[in-house]
Structure formats: structure tokens, C-alpha cells
Design an enzyme around this catalytic site. Structure first.
Site, short mmCIF file in Angstrom:
data_model
loop_
_atom_site.label_atom_id
_atom_site.label_comp_id
_atom_site.label_asym_id
_atom_site.label_seq_id
_atom_site.Cartn_x
_atom_site.Cartn_y
_atom_site.Cartn_z
N LYS A 59 0.80 -1.24 0.00
CA LYS A 59 0.00 0.00 0.00
C LYS A 59 0.82 1.28 0.00
CE LYS A 59 -3.04 -1.41 -0.79
NZ LYS A 59 -3.06 -2.27 -2.04
N THR A 60 2.05 1.17 -0.45
CA THR A 60 2.92 2.34 -0.47
C THR A 60 3.17 2.87 -1.89
OG1 THR A 60 4.84 0.91 -0.59
CG2 THR A 60 4.19 1.64 1.61
N GLY A 61 2.53 2.23 -2.88
CA GLY A 61 2.76 2.66 -4.26
C GLY A 61 3.46 1.60 -5.09
N THR A 62 3.41 0.36 -4.62
CA THR A 62 4.06 -0.76 -5.30
C THR A 62 3.60 -0.92 -6.74
OG1 THR A 62 3.78 -1.85 -3.16
CG2 THR A 62 4.65 -3.19 -4.96
N THR A 63 2.29 -0.85 -6.95
CA THR A 63 1.72 -1.07 -8.28
C THR A 63 2.30 -0.04 -9.26
OG1 THR A 63 -0.30 -1.66 -7.08
CG2 THR A 63 -0.48 -1.41 -9.48
N TRP A 64 2.37 1.18 -8.80
CA TRP A 64 2.90 2.27 -9.64
C TRP A 64 4.38 2.05 -9.94
CZ3 TRP A 64 3.41 8.00 -7.63
CH2 TRP A 64 3.62 8.85 -8.72
N HIS A 119 7.67 -7.94 -1.02
CA HIS A 119 7.23 -7.12 0.11
C HIS A 119 8.05 -7.48 1.36
CE1 HIS A 119 3.92 -5.07 -1.73
NE2 HIS A 119 3.12 -6.10 -1.82
N TYR A 207 6.58 8.10 -2.29
CA TYR A 207 5.37 8.20 -3.10
C TYR A 207 4.98 9.66 -3.33
CZ TYR A 207 0.43 7.31 -4.36
OH TYR A 207 -0.79 7.26 -4.99
N LYS A 274 -7.87 5.69 -4.76
CA LYS A 274 -7.96 7.13 -5.04
C LYS A 274 -6.63 7.72 -5.48
CE LYS A 274 -11.41 8.57 -1.59
NZ LYS A 274 -11.53 9.45 -0.41
P1 A3P Z 1 -4.94 4.59 -2.16
O1 A3P Z 1 -5.55 3.43 -1.47
O2 A3P Z 1 -4.56 5.69 -1.23
O3 A3P Z 1 -5.77 5.09 -3.29
P2 A3P Z 1 0.20 -0.63 -3.54
O4 A3P Z 1 0.34 -0.54 -5.01
O5 A3P Z 1 1.49 -0.65 -2.79
O6 A3P Z 1 -0.75 -1.71 -3.15
O7 A3P Z 1 -0.47 0.75 -3.09
C1 A3P Z 1 -1.78 1.04 -3.45
C2 A3P Z 1 -1.97 2.53 -3.46
O8 A3P Z 1 -1.33 3.08 -4.62
C3 A3P Z 1 -3.43 2.89 -3.55
O9 A3P Z 1 -3.57 4.12 -2.83
C4 A3P Z 1 -3.62 3.06 -5.04
O10 A3P Z 1 -4.73 3.84 -5.39
C5 A3P Z 1 -2.31 3.74 -5.42
N1 A3P Z 1 -1.95 3.57 -6.83
C6 A3P Z 1 -2.18 2.49 -7.62
N2 A3P Z 1 -1.71 2.70 -8.86
C7 A3P Z 1 -1.18 3.94 -8.87
C8 A3P Z 1 -0.54 4.74 -9.88
N3 A3P Z 1 -0.41 4.30 -11.11
N4 A3P Z 1 -0.11 5.97 -9.52
C9 A3P Z 1 -0.26 6.44 -8.26
N5 A3P Z 1 -0.86 5.74 -7.28
C10 A3P Z 1 -1.32 4.50 -7.57
#
Ligand code: A3P
Length: 307
Positions: A59-64, A119, A207, A274
Site C-alpha cells: 500500500k505504499t505505491g508498489t503497483t505504480w 514485500h 510516493y 484514489k
Molecule cells: P490509495 O488506497 O490511497 O488510493 P500498492 O500498489 O502498494 O498496493 O499501493 C496502493 C496505493 O497506490 C493505492 O492508494 C492506489 O490507489 C495507489 N496507486 C495504484 N496505482 C497507482 C498509480 N499508477 N499511480 C499512483 N498511485 C497508484
């Protein structure tokens, strides 16, 4: 495995109606199958110095970060043809240490694709990975937004509503360090300490900074992982194209991320909520804010106000 779990403290998340039990393994809270994967990786991974580890607490921006790293590394391969990111969820573009050991071995043998993700806290990384001295990219994020993001992710994963799951209880668990791969502070500290011992081998990305100035961080990331942008690429707008491809707006609106499933168990869309800085203000009381700020100051003392 059952013998190992028997020796681990365990905690059932009451705010998730008892649906989730976590175990404290090697100092960090996790789910049974991820612990199993950790042990397998610790026993079997044969890391290579050319590996690049994409590491984070959930939940720190991993996907991005995964999307960006993948887009950077594969930009020549897919130059002119559609990026797999348009049809594949970012988590499936990079093999995950705790789950995809075979794919990592396969990449070592055949493709030379350098990225692998985890992780895991630094102290639980497989010995061969630490010994390889490979590069590590670590993303972290404001703890208050991580708490809210973690709450909603698990809520949606278990198909519960906000009314079912008291945020205050989730918050208290998090403060006690009980969160997925938590304590969050210890996760950050492990990589921070390692970065002091291994200068130049661990890149920290925050992030919030990346949101504020993505171009700066994307260039830094590309340079660090050994795929720097050429002057021609910069002039041609390749950096901007990658930022756009990996943006929340783009990825969250792709069909694969709206309706696909990750590992056949979790809906891709719950990885995209979000993506707002400071969303925590909508959920925290003043008391909660003071409590978490105080805890964070204490736990991360000496790291130069990382959070
Ligand atoms: P929120 O729940 O605050 O919206 P992770 O990828 O580590 O699981 O973190 C998920 C968080 O990153 C979520 O935050 C998600 O919305 C946000 N996120 C996912 N894809 C993103 C992207 N392409 N750019 C910026 N934030 C992103």
C-alpha cells in the site's frame, strides 16, 4: 510449515470479522501462504548481481513503481508495439519473490529480465540476494495514507463494508505494528539501515515526491537500474510517455484493471483506489493523528524525518 506457524505469535483481525489471521514470522506480520513462500524463497533463490529488486511494504505505491520499472526496462522491446501494461496488471509484469520463484529462475536462464519484486523486510531477504549485492529500489509513503489504503484494501478483499469494519480498530492494530508485512516503521528502518551499510545500492523513492515531480524520479529510477534515458529519448518525450502510461488515471481505466483478477483471487481494481495524498484527513481524528505522529517520531528517530 505447521510447526513453524505454531511457534509464531498470531493475531486474528477482529475488524475484518475474524476473516484474517496473521502470524508474526521473523519479526513481521504476514499471512500463512506468504510465509510459506518466504521460506521457499529463502531456501531456494539463487540471486544474481544483475537482479534489481523492487521492494516495498504493501500500500505504499508498489503497483505504480512496478509499472514504471517495467515500462523503463522494456521500452526498447515494445517500441512501436502496445506495452503489455495495457493488458496486464502491473503486479503480473514482475515476478514476486514470495510466489514466483520458478519464473525468476526462468528469467535468469533465458530472458535476462532483471526485475523481481518483494514485500519482504530487508532482514528476511534470501541470503543469496543480500550476498549478490544487487540493486534495490524501495518505495515508501506517508504512514497515515498507508493506514487508510491498507484498511480499504483488506475491506474490499474480504468484501466487507465500512459499517462492518471499525476503522478505529484497524488503526489500533496498525499502531501495534499488526498490519500486512508490518510493523511498517520496522520495514522502512530495515532498508534504511541497509542503505547506510551499502551506499549506492538502495534507491529510496517516496510516493509523495514521485507524485509531485514524477519526471525527476522516473529519470533517477531509470539511471539507477541501469536503463538511463538518452538525450534523444528525452527530446522525443519518452519519459513523459512512460509517466502517462503508468499514471493512475491511465492504468485504473484499463479494462484489465477494472475487471481482471490477480492470481485468480483478488480483483485488480482494488489495487487502484484514489491515489490521493492526504486522504487520511477524511478518516483520522485529531487524537489519532497525534498518536501516529508521536509513534512515528519515536520509531524513526535518527533517520532524518523520512515520513
Ligand atoms: P490509495 O488506497 O490511497 O488510493 P500498492 O500498489 O502498494 O498496493 O499501493 C496502493 C496505493 O497506490 C493505492 O492508494 C492506489 O490507489 C495507489 N496507486 C495504484 N496505482 C497507482 C498509480 N499508477 N499511480 C499512483 N498511485 C497508484
Amino acid at each position: 510449515m505447521e510447526d513453524i506457524l505454531k511457534t509464531c505469535p498470531q493475531h486474528t483481525m477482529s475488524w475484518l470479522k475474524g476473516n484474517l489471521t496473521m502470524y508474526k514470522h521473523q519479526g513481521f506480520w504476514n499471512l500463512k501462504d506468504f510465509i510459506e513462500g518466504t521460506i521457499l524463497a529463502q531456501q531456494n533463490l539463487k540471486a544474481e548481481p544483475s537482479d534489481v529488486l523492487v521492494a516495498s511494504c504493501p500500500k505504499t505505491g508498489t503497483t505504480w513503481l512496478k509499472a514504471l520499472a517495467f515500462a523503463i526496462v522494456t521500452r526498447d522491446k515494445f517500441d512501436g508495439s502496445p506495452s503489455p501494461l495495457l493488458t496486464t496488471m502491473p503486479h503480473e509484469c514482475i515476478p514476486f519473490l514470495e510466489k514466483d520463484l520458478e519464473q525468476i529462475e526462468e528469467n535468469h536462464k533465458n530472458s535476462g529480465f532483471p526485475l523481481l519484486a518483494t514485500h519482504l523486510p530487508y532482514t528476511s531477504l534470501p541470503e543469496s540476494l543480500v550476498a549478490s549485492d544487487c540493486k534495490i529500489v524501495y518505495i515508501y509513503r506517508n504512514i497515515k495514507d498507508v493506514i487508510v489504503s491498507h484498511y480499504y484494501f483488506l475491506l474490499k478483499a474480504f468484501k466487507l463494508s465500512v459499517d462492518d469494519a471499525p476503522f478505529e480498530v484497524a488503526f489500533d492494530d496498525f499502531c501495534q505494528g499488526i498490519s500486512w508485512y508490518g510493523p511498517y516503521w520496522d520495514h522502512i528502518l530495515g532498508y534504511w539501515k541497509a542503505s547506510q551499510e551499502r551506499p549506492g545500492r538502495i534507491l529510496f523513492l517516496k510516493y509523495e515526491d514521485m507524485k509531485r515531480d514524477p519526471k525527476n524520479d522516473v529519470k533517477k529510477l531509470a539511471e539507477f537500474i541501469g536503463y538511463p534515458f538518452s538525450v534523444e529519448e528525452e527530446k522525443a518525450g519518452v519519459v513523459e510517455d512512460i509517466i502517462k502510461l503508468c499514471s493512475f488515471e491511465n492504468l485504473s481505466n484499463l479494462e484489465v484493471n477494472k475487471s481482471g483478477m490477480h492470481r485468480s483471487t483478488i480483483e485488480n481494481r482494488i489495487y487502484f483506489r484514489k491515489a490521493k495524498d492526504g486522504d487520511w484527513e477524511n478518516y483520522f481524528t485529531e487524537e489519532m493523528k497525534e498518536k501516529i505522529d508521536k509513534l512515528t517520531d519515536e520509531k524513526l528517530m535518527g533517520t532524518g524525518n523520512m515520513l
